[in-house]
Design an enzyme around this catalytic site. Structure first.
Site, mmCIF file in Angstrom:
data_model
loop_
_atom_site.group_PDB
_atom_site.id
_atom_site.type_symbol
_atom_site.label_atom_id
_atom_site.label_comp_id
_atom_site.label_asym_id
_atom_site.label_seq_id
_atom_site.Cartn_x
_atom_site.Cartn_y
_atom_site.Cartn_z
ATOM 1 N N GLU A 34 -5.024 -2.701 -6.583
ATOM 2 C CA GLU A 34 -5.154 -3.479 -5.316
ATOM 3 C C GLU A 34 -6.022 -4.760 -5.529
ATOM 4 O O GLU A 34 -5.381 -5.803 -5.275
ATOM 5 C CB GLU A 34 -5.883 -2.906 -4.048
ATOM 6 C CG GLU A 34 -5.127 -1.557 -3.429
ATOM 7 C CD GLU A 34 -3.881 -2.416 -2.704
ATOM 8 O OE1 GLU A 34 -3.814 -3.775 -2.326
ATOM 9 O OE2 GLU A 34 -3.171 -1.633 -2.003
ATOM 10 N N SER A 68 0.793 -1.269 -0.094
ATOM 11 C CA SER A 68 0.008 0.025 -0.090
ATOM 12 C C SER A 68 1.005 1.381 0.082
ATOM 13 O O SER A 68 0.407 2.466 -0.008
ATOM 14 C CB SER A 68 -0.832 -0.023 1.155
ATOM 15 O OG SER A 68 -2.016 -1.009 0.937
#
Length: 300
Positions: free
Chosen positions: A165, A66
């Protein structure tokens, strides 16, 4: 006059020597800390002028997880500056957007969808590492390739973004295609904070760094190594453990630490291929952060 000049020169030499010894000691202490760890750790520490102080495995290509949400926010804000969007624009979060099974405070608060401003989506994405917000923003940009192209054009070369993601989390190995280096992470931080090349407008710059300073993740990482109350603008990343091997591919934190005297330093720590526990992997970051804090605090 000559005596005064010699005295000033001597004081400068003594100060420079002491500083050089401190830098050597910092490097030695970090290397000693890492000697016994079952992990590959990339460490890059720069002073506020972007001068390298520590570089250990700093050019290794390691998975970001992330961490790239920071880079993503910068790319989106660049488009805001170009007039494509406004931070006040309403972004529709649909049930399909929410249906990825990944970490998402947006889903928790709005289980059936919502209309959020672009500013809110960026804050969710960066400050609490929301995956739904992340993928919505990547979709708005035009995909991972567009994000990667923006970063390369901005002069941030040591980075690759191949997946959003949802796609990345579907296959363990894919995270290794979304990589950066510790030096590359510091370069991104310094370019976007110093803003010497005006990559962002003053308004977007202030917004980005206010969001980074408000980050809620990673309390046991860089923030754990500095004095309580210190302002840290940072972004974390975490892979979880591989189901079969128990290896942690990424426990990361990159950021800027602001010292009480108004100066700052850049620190990026990427813990990869870790056979340490999650707590111990985070402690590696915290311990390095503490050593860096002690070095720069003693200097000022």
């Amino acid at each position: 006059m000559l005596r005064q000049s010699l005295s000033i020169t001597l004081l400068w030499l003594l100060s420079f020597t002491a500083y050089s010894q401190s830098v050597v000691s910092l490097n030695t202490d970090i290397k000693s800390l890492l000697d016994s760890k079952q992990a590959t750790v990339g460490v890059s520490i720069w002073d506020q002028n972007a001068n390298p102080i520590v570089a250990i495995n700093a050019d290794n290509q390691l998975p970001m997880q992330s961490v790239f949400k920071f880079h993503l926010a910068a790319a989106v804000l660049h488009q805001v500056d170009q007039g494509k969007w406004s931070l006040a624009d309403k972004i529709t979060i649909t049930p399909d957007d929410l249906d990825n099974g990944l970490w998402s405070p947006i889903r928790k608060k709005y289980p059936t969808g919502a209309e959020l401003t672009l500013a809110q989506v960026i804050k969710y994405t960066v400050a609490v590492s929301d995956n739904v917000g992340c993928d919505v923003l990547i979709g708005m940009l035009g995909g991972p390739k567009v994000l990667e192209q923006y970063l390369h054009q901005a002069g941030i070369k040591d980075i690759a973004v191949k997946y959003n993601e949802e796609m990345m989390q579907q296959v363990w190995q894919r995270q290794f295609d979304n990589w950066t280096t510790a030096n590359g992470a510091n370069q991104a931080l310094s370019k976007l904070y110093d803003n010497n090349e005006q990559l962002l407008s003053a308004t977007s710059h202030r917004f980005l760094w206010d969001v980074m300073k408000s980050s809620k993740t990673g309390k046991n990482k860089i923030r754990a190594g500095v004095r309580q109350g210190t302002i840290v603008a940072h972004k974390t990343g975490y892979s979880g453990k591989h189901n079969q091997t128990g290896v942690i591919a990424a426990h990361n934190d990159i950021g800027i630490v602001f010292l009480p005297n108004g100066s700052h330093y850049y620190i990026s720590i990427l813990v990869s291929d870790s056979r340490e526990s999650s707590d111990d992997s985070q402690k590696i970051i915290a311990d390095i952060s503490k050593l860096a804090w002690m070095h720069f605090s003693a200097e000022n």
